[in-house]
Enzyme design. Structure first.
Site, short mmCIF file in Angstrom:
data_model
loop_
_atom_site.label_atom_id
_atom_site.label_comp_id
_atom_site.label_asym_id
_atom_site.label_seq_id
_atom_site.Cartn_x
_atom_site.Cartn_y
_atom_site.Cartn_z
CG ASP A 166 -0.34 -0.35 2.45
OD1 ASP A 166 -0.74 -0.78 3.57
OD2 ASP A 166 0.90 0.24 2.77
CG HIS B 116 4.60 -9.73 0.07
ND1 HIS B 116 3.96 -10.36 1.15
CD2 HIS B 116 5.66 -10.72 0.09
CE1 HIS B 116 4.22 -11.19 1.55
NE2 HIS B 116 5.38 -11.71 1.02
N1 APR Z 1 -3.10 -3.79 15.11
C1 APR Z 1 -2.25 -4.95 15.43
N2 APR Z 1 -2.44 -6.22 14.80
C2 APR Z 1 -3.58 -6.05 13.92
C3 APR Z 1 -4.43 -5.15 13.68
C4 APR Z 1 -3.99 -4.18 14.29
N3 APR Z 1 -4.70 -2.67 13.90
N4 APR Z 1 -5.35 -5.57 12.61
C5 APR Z 1 -4.80 -6.69 12.42
N5 APR Z 1 -4.02 -7.24 13.32
C6 APR Z 1 -3.43 -8.46 13.27
C7 APR Z 1 -4.31 -9.73 12.97
O1 APR Z 1 -4.82 -10.11 14.11
C8 APR Z 1 -3.22 -10.89 12.12
O2 APR Z 1 -2.76 -11.70 13.03
O3 APR Z 1 -2.65 -8.41 12.14
C9 APR Z 1 -2.34 -9.86 11.56
C10 APR Z 1 -2.36 -9.81 9.98
O4 APR Z 1 -2.13 -11.14 9.43
P1 APR Z 1 -2.65 -11.38 7.90
O5 APR Z 1 -3.78 -10.89 7.66
O6 APR Z 1 -2.18 -12.78 7.63
O7 APR Z 1 -1.56 -10.36 7.03
P2 APR Z 1 -0.07 -10.37 6.79
O8 APR Z 1 0.82 -11.06 7.84
O9 APR Z 1 0.62 -9.32 6.38
O10 APR Z 1 -0.05 -11.60 5.46
C11 APR Z 1 1.00 -11.95 4.82
O11 APR Z 1 -0.10 -12.84 3.17
O12 APR Z 1 -2.18 -12.53 1.89
C12 APR Z 1 -0.82 -12.49 1.73
O13 APR Z 1 0.52 -11.39 0.15
C13 APR Z 1 -0.40 -11.15 1.23
O14 APR Z 1 1.22 -9.85 2.38
C14 APR Z 1 0.37 -10.57 2.58
C15 APR Z 1 0.65 -12.08 3.40
#
Ligand code: APR
Length: 270
Positions: free
Chosen positions: A114, A129
Site C-alpha cells: 500500500d 511483496h
Molecule cells: N494492530 C495489530 N494487529 C492487527 C491489527 C492492528 N490494528 N489489525 C489486524 N492485526 C493482526 C491480525 O490479527 C493478524 O494477526 O495482524 C495480522 C495480519 O495478518 P494477515 O492478515 O495474515 O496479514 P500478513 O501477515 O501481512 O499476510 C502476509 O499474505 O495474503 C498474503 O501477500 C499477502 O502480504 C500478505 C501476506
C-alpha cells in the site's frame, strides 16, 4: 501492558541496529482490510483467495486478461489497487517513521503493497511483496512508476518489449532476489527486530525472525518484539522475546513517547 511498552522503549534506545517488519495488521486502522484476521479478506471471502492464487499463472498465460482483471474492467474484480493508493497512513505508520527519524530504526521491511510507510515519512522501506505504486518486468527485472504508463493499451510493455505486471508479488510468484537478499542481510545484521501486524504464516517473509533468532539472545544476540492483535507462531514457538498484544496504531505511538522520554533523560545526564 504499559510495562511491556516501557520495556520495548528501553530495548529500542539500547539497540544499535533496529529494524521493523510489518504486515497487513498495521494498515487496518487506515481502512485497508488484512487477510487472516477476524475481518480479513481471505477469512471472509474464500473465492477472492482462490482468485488470488491464480493471478500469477494468469499473467504468465494471458497478460491482457491479467490486466483486465486487475483494473476491474472484466469480471468481478474491482480496481482494488487504485483504491489502496488513496488511503492515508495511521499513527502506527507515523510512529515507525518517527523512530527512523530518531536514527533508531534503520529499515522497515514490509509485506504491505500500500505504500503507507513512505506516505508517513519513512525513507528506508523494503517492499518484500512489491508495491501498487510500481510495475515490474519479469524478464529484465526493471521497475517503473505506475504513472509512467497510460494503461489504455494492455498489457503495458517494458522497454525490453516484454509485458509488465504489477510490482506486487502474487501467490506462487518468486520474491525478487534483490529484495529477498537485502531483507536477509538486515535480519542477519540487526540487534533488534520489531514485528508489527503480521500473522507470520506466509513464507519466505515469516522466516526472517527465525533467521535473526538463530543468532542467539541477550547481549550478543537479537531482541525480537511483536506488536500484534493476537499471538502468532512467533509467540507460540518462543521466537519472539515478548508480544505486546494490541493495535499497532495505539501501541506504537506510546512506545515512541516512552523512547522520547528516555532519550530526554539520557541527554540530561550527558
Ligand atoms: N494492530 C495489530 N494487529 C492487527 C491489527 C492492528 N490494528 N489489525 C489486524 N492485526 C493482526 C491480525 O490479527 C493478524 O494477526 O495482524 C495480522 C495480519 O495478518 P494477515 O492478515 O495474515 O496479514 P500478513 O501477515 O501481512 O499476510 C502476509 O499474505 O495474503 C498474503 O501477500 C499477502 O502480504 C500478505 C501476506
Amino acid at each position: 501492558m504499559h510495562d511491556l511498552i516501557e520495556q520495548a522503549a528501553s530495548d529500542l534506545v539500547a539497540s544499535n541496529h533496529a529494524i521493523v517488519l510489518t504486515g497487513a495488521g498495521i494498515s487496518t486502522e487506515s481502512g485497508v482490510p488484512d487477510f487472516r484476521g477476524p475481518k480479513g479478506i481471505w477469512t471472509t471471502n474464500k473465492q477472492a483467495e482462490a482468485q488470488a492464487y491464480q493471478r500469477y499463472e494468469r499473467f504468465l498465460n494471458d497478460p491482457k486478461a491479467y490486466w483486465e482483471e486487475m483494473l476491474g474492467t472484466v469480471g468481478s474484480g474491482s480496481d482494488f489497487y487504485r483504491q489502496m493508493r488513496e488511503v492515508a497512513p495511521n499513527p502506527g505508520h507515523h510512529a515507525i517513521a518517527r523512530l527512523e527519524q530518531m536514527g533508531i530504526v534503520k529499515w522497515a521491511i514490509t509485506q504491505n503493497v500500500d505504500g503507507l510507510h513512505e506516505k508517513a515519512g519513512s525513507q528506508n522501506v523494503m517492499h518484500y511483496h512489491g508495491t501498487v505504486e510500481k510495475l515490474r518486468c519479469l524478464s529484465c527485472g526493471s521497475r517503473f512508476g505506475i504513472g509512467e504508463f497510460s494503461l489504455e493499451k494492455l498489457p503495458p510493455l517494458c522497454r525490453c518489449g516484454r509485458p509488465l505486471k504489477y510490482d506486487v508479488v502474487h501467490f506462487q510468484e518468486p520474491i525478487p532476489s534483490d529484495i529477498m537478499d537485502a531483507a536477509e542481510e538486515e535480519a542477519m545484521k540487526c540487534d533488534l527486530m520489531l514485528v508489527c501486524g503480521t500473522s507470520a504464516v506466509v513464507y519466505p517473509f515469516a522466516a526472517l525472525p527465525a533467521m535473526a533468532r538463530s543468532r542467539g539472545r541477550g547481549q550478543s544476540g537479537v531482541k525480537i518484539i511483536e506488536v500484534n492483535a493476537e499471538p502468532t507462531p512467533l509467540t507460540h514457538q518462543g521466537i519472539s522475546d515478548y508480544l505486546i498484544q494490541g493495535k499497532t496504531g495505539e501501541v506504537l505511538p506510546v512506545v515512541v513517547d516512552e523512547v522520547n522520554k528516555l532519550m530526554g533523560q539520557r541527554r540530561k545526564h550527558e
